[in-house]
Design a protein around this motif. Structure first.
Motif, short mmCIF file in Angstrom:
data_model
loop_
_atom_site.label_atom_id
_atom_site.label_comp_id
_atom_site.label_asym_id
_atom_site.label_seq_id
_atom_site.Cartn_x
_atom_site.Cartn_y
_atom_site.Cartn_z
N LYS A 130 6.34 -6.88 10.40
CA LYS A 130 7.62 -6.49 10.99
C LYS A 130 8.62 -6.01 9.94
CE LYS A 130 7.15 -9.64 14.93
NZ LYS A 130 7.64 -10.90 15.55
N TRP A 131 8.36 -6.29 8.67
CA TRP A 131 9.27 -5.85 7.61
C TRP A 131 9.18 -4.34 7.39
CZ3 TRP A 131 7.70 -9.99 3.38
CH2 TRP A 131 8.12 -11.25 3.82
N TYR A 132 8.07 -3.73 7.84
CA TYR A 132 7.82 -2.32 7.49
C TYR A 132 7.61 -1.48 8.74
CZ TYR A 132 7.05 -4.57 3.00
OH TYR A 132 7.21 -5.32 1.85
N ASP A 133 7.83 -0.20 8.57
CA ASP A 133 7.69 0.74 9.69
C ASP A 133 6.25 1.18 9.92
OD1 ASP A 133 10.47 0.71 10.07
OD2 ASP A 133 10.77 2.31 8.62
N THR A 134 5.42 1.15 8.87
CA THR A 134 4.04 1.63 8.98
C THR A 134 3.06 0.60 8.45
OG1 THR A 134 4.04 2.68 6.80
CG2 THR A 134 4.85 4.01 8.66
N GLU A 135 1.80 0.72 8.88
CA GLU A 135 0.74 -0.16 8.38
C GLU A 135 0.49 0.07 6.89
OE1 GLU A 135 -1.85 -2.53 10.06
OE2 GLU A 135 0.19 -2.78 10.79
N ASN A 136 0.62 1.31 6.46
CA ASN A 136 0.38 1.62 5.04
C ASN A 136 1.33 0.85 4.13
OD1 ASN A 136 -1.78 3.26 5.39
ND2 ASN A 136 -0.76 5.17 4.84
N GLU A 137 2.57 0.69 4.56
CA GLU A 137 3.54 -0.06 3.75
C GLU A 137 3.17 -1.54 3.71
OE1 GLU A 137 7.85 1.88 4.15
OE2 GLU A 137 6.88 1.58 6.10
N TYR A 138 2.71 -2.06 4.85
CA TYR A 138 2.27 -3.46 4.88
C TYR A 138 1.05 -3.67 3.98
CZ TYR A 138 -0.22 -7.58 6.50
OH TYR A 138 -0.92 -8.76 6.55
N TYR A 139 0.09 -2.73 4.06
CA TYR A 139 -1.10 -2.84 3.21
C TYR A 139 -0.74 -2.78 1.73
CZ TYR A 139 -4.19 -2.32 7.25
OH TYR A 139 -4.85 -2.52 8.43
N LEU A 140 0.26 -1.99 1.38
CA LEU A 140 0.69 -1.93 -0.02
C LEU A 140 1.18 -3.29 -0.49
CD1 LEU A 140 1.09 -0.04 -2.47
CD2 LEU A 140 3.44 0.30 -1.70
N LEU A 141 1.95 -3.98 0.35
CA LEU A 141 2.38 -5.34 0.02
C LEU A 141 1.18 -6.26 -0.12
CD1 LEU A 141 4.58 -7.57 -0.24
CD2 LEU A 141 4.44 -7.84 2.24
N LEU A 142 0.23 -6.15 0.82
CA LEU A 142 -0.96 -7.01 0.81
C LEU A 142 -1.76 -6.82 -0.48
CD1 LEU A 142 -2.21 -8.98 2.93
CD2 LEU A 142 -3.74 -7.12 3.56
N PHE A 143 -2.04 -5.57 -0.84
CA PHE A 143 -2.81 -5.29 -2.06
C PHE A 143 -2.06 -5.76 -3.30
CE2 PHE A 143 -4.51 -1.39 0.40
CZ PHE A 143 -5.44 -2.19 1.04
N THR A 144 -0.75 -5.50 -3.32
CA THR A 144 0.04 -5.84 -4.50
C THR A 144 0.11 -7.35 -4.70
OG1 THR A 144 1.39 -3.85 -4.17
CG2 THR A 144 2.27 -5.53 -5.64
N VAL A 145 0.36 -8.09 -3.63
CA VAL A 145 0.44 -9.55 -3.73
C VAL A 145 -0.90 -10.13 -4.18
CG1 VAL A 145 0.75 -11.69 -2.42
CG2 VAL A 145 2.33 -9.79 -2.08
N SER A 146 -2.00 -9.57 -3.68
CA SER A 146 -3.34 -10.06 -4.07
C SER A 146 -3.57 -9.88 -5.57
CB SER A 146 -4.41 -9.32 -3.29
OG SER A 146 -4.25 -9.49 -1.91
N VAL A 147 -3.25 -8.70 -6.09
CA VAL A 147 -3.44 -8.43 -7.52
C VAL A 147 -2.48 -9.26 -8.35
CG1 VAL A 147 -3.34 -6.66 -9.32
CG2 VAL A 147 -4.35 -6.13 -7.11
#
Length: 318
Positions: A130-147
């Motif tokens: 819900k923080w982001y307008d697109t799935e791509n933005e959410y995935y960027l957070l997901l990948f970044t937090v994982s790394v």
């Protein structure tokens, strides 16, 4: 290939060619398409900004270079992921640092696993979406937090393994400088904390001419690899073919072997680029980048391929 191109276009929607006009390209490799899209939109510009800040600080205030790069990395994180995404990464770093104070490796590992597991809690996932307008933005957070979690783990373990007299070099500001170092921020490669901090502290002669030659040669090499990768997805449609039963069922064993080789060769070229760009910036910052993956054509066992790709992750445990 031409025999099945129309069918694959109808099923997968082959994209119009960008680099090679008149050819359609295979969009089925999610990782490649995702990072190329983000690179064009923002990440390459932010990496260029990092390069400018890094070279200016090396030239004028070498002593404060780690802190200049830390502030820039935080600003870039805030810009791309928003204040909430920035807060999540900062919170993970603070929790990892607090747990590291107990100086128990097992506890640090458990903390990292728990932090990673929060990414798969449905309620947390929905909130972050819900923080982001697109799935791509959410995935960027997901990948970044994982790394970033891997980097927090490296710092915590190094903190646990060092003697009390060496703890001064493992402060929270140094952890933030490590976690928010932008070239490795979204997708790696991994560099362990000890190597990062030692090389960042090292002050050496700075030559604009030498760094410029490193940059030019590096850009030429990465551009060549990128053209090769784009040529492969414009001509070979490897990933679309693997998602289509009919071409695979009618292919000979030799053709299937060729497709398998093409798949791992594309994987290799892809990571030459995805790790080559941050590796070049590491060099420009006066750091030693991790070795790039070995060429798969020179290997008789795929075990060695994974060993090569994961050498950097393993170095976190050295």
């Amino acid at each position: 290939m031409a025999k099945y191109e129309a069918a694959m276009d109808r099923r997968f929607g082959l994209d119009p060619g960008t680099l090679f006009r008149g050819l359609k390209k295979d969009p089925m490799d999610f990782e490649w398409s995702y990072w190329i899209e983000w690179g064009r939109e923002r990440i390459l510009w932010l990496l260029a900004g990092h390069l400018l800040v890094s070279q200016t600080s090396r030239l004028l205030v070498e002593k404060y270079k780690p802190w200049c790069l830390m502030v820039y990395g935080m600003a870039a994180c805030w810009l791309l992921l928003g204040i909430k995404g920035f807060a999540v990464i900062l919170l993970h770093a603070a929790i990892s640092f607090a747990v590291a104070q107990f100086q128990l490796s097992l506890l640090s590992w458990l903390c990292s696993l728990i932090l990673l597991s929060t990414l798969r809690i449905p309620a947390v996932e929905e909130t972050k979406r819900k923080w982001y307008d697109t799935e791509n933005e959410y995935y960027l957070l997901l990948f970044t937090v994982s790394v970033r979690c891997l980097f927090c783990t490296s710092f915590s373990l190094e903190y646990c393994w060092h003697a009390p007299t060496q703890k001064s070099s493992h402060s929270f500001p140094w952890m933030l400088a490590y976690v928010f170092y932008y070239p490795t921020f979204h997708n790696g490669p991994l560099v362990n904390f000890d190597e990062f901090s030692k090389q960042m502290r090292r002050q050496e002669a700075f030559s604009v001419k030498t760094n410029l030659s490193i940059l030019i040669v590096g850009i030429i090499r990465i551009f060549f690899w990128w053209c090769l990768a784009e040529l492969m997805i414009h001509l070979m449609y490897i990933h679309a073919l693997y998602s289509s039963a009919l071409p695979l069922e009618s292919a000979s064993y030799w053709a299937l072997g060729g497709l398998a080789l093409a798949q791992v060769l594309f994987f290799y070229v892809k990571y030459l680029i995805l790790y080559g760009v941050p590796g070049l910036l590491l060099q420009m910052d006066g750091l030693k980048p991790p070795a790039l993956p070995c060429c798969v054509s020179l290997m008789h066992s795929f075990t060695k391929m994974w060993s090569s790709v994961n050498d950097i992750a393993a170095s976190t445990l050295d």
